[in-house]
Design an enzyme around this catalytic site. Structure first.
Site, PDB file in Angstrom:
ATOM      1  N   CYS A 112       0.823  -1.222   0.000  1.00  0.00           N
ATOM      2  CA  CYS A 112       0.000   0.000   0.000  1.00  0.00           C
ATOM      3  C   CYS A 112       0.853   1.267   0.000  1.00  0.00           C
ATOM      4  O   CYS A 112       0.339   2.370  -0.173  1.00  0.00           O
ATOM      5  CB  CYS A 112      -0.925   0.000   1.192  1.00  0.00           C
ATOM      6  N   HIS A 248      -3.292   6.589   2.378  1.00  0.00           N
ATOM      7  CA  HIS A 248      -3.778   5.301   1.881  1.00  0.00           C
ATOM      8  C   HIS A 248      -5.134   5.022   2.524  1.00  0.00           C
ATOM      9  O   HIS A 248      -5.293   5.178   3.737  1.00  0.00           O
ATOM     10  CB  HIS A 248      -2.766   4.204   2.233  1.00  0.00           C
ATOM     11  N   ASN A 278     -10.358  -1.041   0.262  1.00  0.00           N
ATOM     12  CA  ASN A 278      -8.897  -0.908   0.319  1.00  0.00           C
ATOM     13  C   ASN A 278      -8.320  -1.457  -0.987  1.00  0.00           C
ATOM     14  O   ASN A 278      -8.387  -2.658  -1.239  1.00  0.00           O
ATOM     15  CB  ASN A 278      -8.377  -1.687   1.535  1.00  0.00           C
TER      16      ASN A 278
HETATM   17  O1  UT7 Z   1      -3.845  -1.688   3.685  1.00  0.00           O
HETATM   18  C1  UT7 Z   1      -2.823  -2.228   4.446  1.00  0.00           C
HETATM   19  C2  UT7 Z   1      -2.874  -1.840   5.851  1.00  0.00           C
HETATM   20  N1  UT7 Z   1      -4.051  -2.411   6.468  1.00  0.00           N
HETATM   21  C3  UT7 Z   1      -4.622  -1.796   7.469  1.00  0.00           C
HETATM   22  O2  UT7 Z   1      -4.204  -0.730   7.803  1.00  0.00           O
HETATM   23  C4  UT7 Z   1      -5.800  -2.501   8.137  1.00  0.00           C
HETATM   24  C5  UT7 Z   1      -5.788  -2.217   9.595  1.00  0.00           C
HETATM   25  N2  UT7 Z   1      -6.831  -2.851  10.363  1.00  0.00           N
HETATM   26  C6  UT7 Z   1      -8.173  -2.606  10.249  1.00  0.00           C
HETATM   27  O3  UT7 Z   1      -8.621  -1.879   9.380  1.00  0.00           O
HETATM   28  C7  UT7 Z   1      -9.061  -3.183  11.304  1.00  0.00           C
HETATM   29  O4  UT7 Z   1      -8.267  -3.723  12.329  1.00  0.00           O
HETATM   30  C8  UT7 Z   1     -10.042  -4.289  10.802  1.00  0.00           C
HETATM   31  C9  UT7 Z   1     -11.104  -3.654   9.922  1.00  0.00           C
HETATM   32  C10 UT7 Z   1      -9.262  -5.345  10.061  1.00  0.00           C
HETATM   33  C11 UT7 Z   1     -10.767  -4.906  11.997  1.00  0.00           C
HETATM   34  O5  UT7 Z   1     -11.417  -3.902  12.760  1.00  0.00           O
HETATM   35  P1  UT7 Z   1     -11.218  -3.831  14.340  1.00  0.00           P
HETATM   36  O6  UT7 Z   1     -12.060  -2.742  14.829  1.00  0.00           O
HETATM   37  O7  UT7 Z   1      -9.734  -3.743  14.609  1.00  0.00           O
HETATM   38  O8  UT7 Z   1     -11.834  -5.179  14.785  1.00  0.00           O
HETATM   39  P2  UT7 Z   1     -11.188  -6.320  15.669  1.00  0.00           P
HETATM   40  O9  UT7 Z   1     -10.211  -7.102  14.867  1.00  0.00           O
HETATM   41  O10 UT7 Z   1     -10.719  -5.732  16.960  1.00  0.00           O
HETATM   42  O11 UT7 Z   1     -12.454  -7.209  15.943  1.00  0.00           O
HETATM   43  C12 UT7 Z   1     -13.597  -6.731  16.700  1.00  0.00           C
HETATM   44  C13 UT7 Z   1     -14.685  -7.773  16.650  1.00  0.00           C
HETATM   45  C14 UT7 Z   1     -14.166  -9.184  16.878  1.00  0.00           C
HETATM   46  O12 UT7 Z   1     -15.135  -9.897  17.628  1.00  0.00           O
HETATM   47  P3  UT7 Z   1     -14.925 -10.148  19.196  1.00  0.00           P
HETATM   48  O13 UT7 Z   1     -13.598 -10.869  19.305  1.00  0.00           O
HETATM   49  O14 UT7 Z   1     -14.896  -8.800  19.812  1.00  0.00           O
HETATM   50  O15 UT7 Z   1     -16.097 -10.972  19.536  1.00  0.00           O
HETATM   51  C15 UT7 Z   1     -14.100  -9.758  15.485  1.00  0.00           C
HETATM   52  O16 UT7 Z   1     -14.215 -11.165  15.457  1.00  0.00           O
HETATM   53  O17 UT7 Z   1     -15.273  -7.758  15.346  1.00  0.00           O
HETATM   54  C16 UT7 Z   1     -15.289  -9.113  14.838  1.00  0.00           C
HETATM   55  N3  UT7 Z   1     -15.192  -9.056  13.393  1.00  0.00           N
HETATM   56  C17 UT7 Z   1     -16.273  -8.982  12.577  1.00  0.00           C
HETATM   57  N4  UT7 Z   1     -17.593  -8.963  12.856  1.00  0.00           N
HETATM   58  C18 UT7 Z   1     -18.424  -8.878  11.800  1.00  0.00           C
HETATM   59  C19 UT7 Z   1     -14.070  -9.034  12.625  1.00  0.00           C
HETATM   60  N5  UT7 Z   1     -14.399  -8.965  11.319  1.00  0.00           N
HETATM   61  C20 UT7 Z   1     -15.756  -8.941  11.272  1.00  0.00           C
HETATM   62  C21 UT7 Z   1     -16.680  -8.860  10.210  1.00  0.00           C
HETATM   63  N6  UT7 Z   1     -17.999  -8.832  10.525  1.00  0.00           N
HETATM   64  N7  UT7 Z   1     -16.307  -8.791   8.914  1.00  0.00           N
END
Ligand code: UT7
Length: 323
Positions: A112, A248, A278
């Site tokens: 990215c 990005h 993304n």
């Molecule tokens: O482009 C290259 C660089 N990439 C980035 O910069 C990406 C960086 N990361 C992100 O954008 C975010 O971390 C994500 C979008 C990937 C995830 O968001 P988050 O707010 O960090 O969520 P999390 O991983 O802390 O998960 C929160 C909850 C979890 O459930 P529990 O453990 O709290 O019960 C996940 O299992 O959300 C759950 N979850 C989902 N729920 C519904 C994760 N993905 C999903 C989903 N739908 N698609």
């Protein structure tokens, strides 16, 4: 000789994928995706449509905007992680498709951050006197390397392409860029087709993108807010001198958090995450083009671009829009 960015062009495939599409594949909801990422929809290529196809359309769009002949392009830098194939390079494919007989051609792997790296390299090639007209492309078909079993990542990615032209001129409109990497976090965002180790950790050989979202999120916010300060200082500018911030587009919450930490009003941020997801190396030119189409970016405006991602790598610069 100075380096001047003189044209931009983009292309996205026709197929629109809304968030409801994923509700039939994984446990998720439109509401979760919108609120946690800012993504409303993204574009996917067709099965027989590859990165070279959408890159070609983006270059054609750039050539239309440029309005002049491209035959004297003498270098092509192509940033991607979703090549049609590793060899020959995507840049060489573009060299052939556009009949750019004088052009050298390389692909760069900076995920990215690839578009920012490409701009900084193009400037160096021109200002060293080695080359005079450099085409920089950022293009991806991430839908083809998405793990649809991983709900934390599959909802994020999309396909798209962007291209800019940078050429020798009396006056530059490209500042002093920053480029960097922290390879110690390599295992937090990877893509591999064969089993291997990254920093002592065995990685999955699926040929699909894996990311530790939470770790990359935290790194992006803290490191990028810091690097904005480095970039501004290098160019002897202040936050208020910047008209538009084009980071990005990885996640709308990351953009908001970077703006807050760096003191940039969120109204100055241009994004492509909401409509294209993304798109890795293509996300900055796509947001830039959306800003132009919305009539926001005007001639003379100063754009701070900042890419970050797999590596973990980052690259940015400040560009005065030539109009
Ligand atoms: O482009 C290259 C660089 N990439 C980035 O910069 C990406 C960086 N990361 C992100 O954008 C975010 O971390 C994500 C979008 C990937 C995830 O968001 P988050 O707010 O960090 O969520 P999390 O991983 O802390 O998960 C929160 C909850 C979890 O459930 P529990 O453990 O709290 O019960 C996940 O299992 O959300 C759950 N979850 C989902 N729920 C519904 C994760 N993905 C999903 C989903 N739908 N698609």
């Amino acid at each position: 000789m100075q380096a001047k960015l003189t044209a931009i062009g983009t292309h996205v495939p026709d197929r629109v994928i809304d968030n409801h599409y994923f509700e039939g594949i994984i446990e998720t909801s439109d509401e979760w995706i919108k609120s946690r990422t800012g993504i409303r929809e993204r574009r996917y290529t067709k099965p027989n449509e590859y990165t070279s196809h959408i890159a070609e359309q983006a270059i054609r769009n750039m050539a239309d905007n440029y309005g002049r002949d491209l035959s004297d392009v003498d270098y092509i830098i192509f940033a991607t992680v979703s090549h049609d194939h590793i060899m020959p390079s995507m840049a060489a494919i573009m060299q052939h498709r556009f009949g750019l007989k004088q052009a050298a051609a390389i692909d760069i792997s900076a995920a990215c951050a690839g578009f920012g790296y490409g701009i900084n390299l193009a400037k160096a090639l021109i200002e060293s006197g080695l080359h005079r007209k450099v085409l920089v492309v950022g293009a991806e078909t991430l839908s083809k390397i998405t793990d649809f079993n991983d709900r934390t990542s599959c909802v994020l990615f999309g396909d798209g392409a962007g291209a800019v032209l940078i050429e020798a001129a009396e006056e530059s409109n490209i500042g002093q860029g920053i480029s960097g990497a922290e390879g110690k976090y390599g295992q937090d965002l990877y893509l591999s087709t064969h089993s291997t180790m990254v920093n002592g950790e065995l990685i999955n050989a699926s040929g699909k993108i894996y990311q530790n979202g939470r770790k990359v999120f935290k790194w992006a916010v803290s490191r990028m807010a810091e690097q904005i300060g480095v970039l501004l200082e290098k160019n002897q500018m202040a936050v208020d001198d910047i008209d538009w911030f084009i980071p990005h587009s990885a996640n709308m919450r990351i953009i908001e958090a970077i703006c807050k930490t760096a003191g940039i009003p969120i109204e100055k941020a241009l994004e492509s995450i909401s409509v294209y997801g993304n798109t890795s190396s293509a996300s900055i030119p796509l947001a830039w083009q959306l800003g132009l189409e919305a009539g926001k970016i005007k001639k003379g405006d100063k754009l701070l671009i900042l890419g970050f991602g797999g590596g973990l790598a980052y690259a940015g610069n400040i560009i005065e829009w030539a109009g």
